[in-house]
Write an enzyme that holds these catalytic residues in place. Structure first.
Site, PDB file in Angstrom:
ATOM      1  CB  THR A  47      -0.925   0.018   1.228  1.00 21.29           C
ATOM      2  OG1 THR A  47      -1.689  -1.172   1.272  1.00 21.29           O
ATOM      3  CG2 THR A  47      -1.865   1.206   1.175  1.00 21.29           C
ATOM      4  CE1 TYR A 110     -16.431  -1.490  -6.099  1.00 23.89           C
ATOM      5  CE2 TYR A 110     -16.472  -3.536  -7.346  1.00 23.89           C
ATOM      6  CZ  TYR A 110     -16.989  -2.282  -7.092  1.00 23.89           C
ATOM      7  OH  TYR A 110     -18.060  -1.831  -7.807  1.00 23.89           O
ATOM      8  CE1 TYR A 136      -2.530  -3.863   6.331  1.00 21.85           C
ATOM      9  CE2 TYR A 136      -1.928  -3.604   4.025  1.00 21.85           C
ATOM     10  CZ  TYR A 136      -2.241  -3.054   5.250  1.00 21.85           C
ATOM     11  OH  TYR A 136      -2.245  -1.693   5.391  1.00 21.85           O
ATOM     12  NE  ARG A 141      -4.675   2.282   2.957  1.00 23.27           N
ATOM     13  CZ  ARG A 141      -4.342   3.249   2.092  1.00 23.27           C
ATOM     14  NH1 ARG A 141      -4.806   3.223   0.868  1.00 23.27           N
ATOM     15  NH2 ARG A 141      -3.560   4.241   2.464  1.00 23.27           N
ATOM     16  CE  LYS A 164       0.720  -3.095   7.534  1.00 22.49           C
ATOM     17  NZ  LYS A 164       1.052  -2.379   6.269  1.00 22.49           N
TER      18      LYS A 164
END
Length: 293
Positions: A47, A110, A136, A141, A164
């Site tokens: 990211t 999404y 992650y 996000r 993470k």
């Protein structure tokens, strides 16, 4: 027991870019800065590295450059996540062939996969990887949380070694630690929660802050590991204003602004992101000045 990929700090590295493409001169300088500071691992093309706006060729070229530049001096962990599992599998295979030390794979965004879908998707990527994998979780996000029971299932895969965790939910992270103890390392995905996550069983952080102050971020963890809890907490508090400034606009906008000021990149970022705006920029610079950066 699975072997940990790293303990302490891995820098979620920016990707220096300019109008011509990836800026490899600055990237090499930044990698050397991190290694000289003692960072045990670099997370490349995730990211913070603007992976969503890198072409596949750029992505793999940056990974190869990082592996070659590091030359064994630090571990290189490749971001290979996608909301298309087949694409993530191919990127993972390609990254592994370049000699990276590990893989970081974000929750599909999404699509909004179910928890069963997450287990199937992460499992398929881990099956395809010849390197250990970190999953992650960053629901702010991606729109999807990796729930603790799902983490317990993922921890049974021999190639999934860590998470993470950037949900910000300490109760959830504690539950993950309880359900996966000894099977899944936990890394903080939030720089303002390094000490809190260490306190519930984490073993380090994948950090944006360490792009700017790698030695100091390492010291937060090292003091904790040495039993100097008060010292570790004091450093966490000391750098909190800078951490807040680095996330005052969406990452990696502020990180690039800070590193450009330090001479490690141009203040250039790809659309749809734009360079840091006022008054956020002035506040970031003030925080850096206050710390002598």
């Amino acid at each position: 027991m699975k072997e940990s990929l790293f303990r302490g700090v891995a820098t979620a590295l920016i990707t220096p870019t300019n109008e011509s493409g990836v800026d490899y001169a600055h990237l090499g300088k930044l990698i050397d800065y991190q290694i000289e500071a003692g960072i045990p691992a670099l997370v490349v093309c995730a990211t913070t590295g603007e992976a969503p706006t890198l072409s596949d060729k750029e992505h793999l070229d940056v990974l190869k450059f990082a592996v070659d530049r590091a030359n064994g001096r630090t571990k290189i962990i490749a971001g290979t996540g996608s909301n298309d599992t087949q694409h993530a599998i191919q990127m993972t295979k390609d990254a592994c062939s370049l000699g990276v030390d590990g893989i970081l794979t974000v929750t599909p965004y999404y699509n909004k996969a179910t928890q069963s879908g997450l287990v199937a998707s992460f499992g398929a990527i881990a099956d395809a990887s010849s390197k250990p994998m970190i999953v992650y979780s960053v629901p702010s996000r991606t729109g999807v949380n990796i729930e603790p029971k799902t983490c317990a299932k993922l921890a049974e895969h021999p190639n999934i070694v860590a998470i993470k965790e950037a949900s910000g939910n300490l109760s959830q992270i504690l539950e993950i630690a309880a359900l996966t103890e000894g099977k899944l390392d936990i890394y903080s995905g939030n720089d303002d929660q390094i000490v809190p996550i260490l306190s519930v069983g984490g073993i380090g952080v994948i950090s944006v802050l360490s792009n700017v102050v790698p030695k100091q971020t390492i010291e937060i963890c090292d003091r904790w590991f040495a039993g100097d809890i008060a010292g570790s907490l004091a450093l966490q508090k000391k750098y909190l204003p800078l951490i807040k400034a680095l996330f005052s606009q969406v990452n990696p906008i502020p990180a690039k602004a800070a590193l450009a000021r330090m001479g490690y990149c141009e203040d250039y970022i790809r659309l749809p992101l734009v360079p840091m705006e006022e008054p956020y920029r002035s506040n970031l610079y003030a925080c850096m000045d206050a710390l002598g950066i």
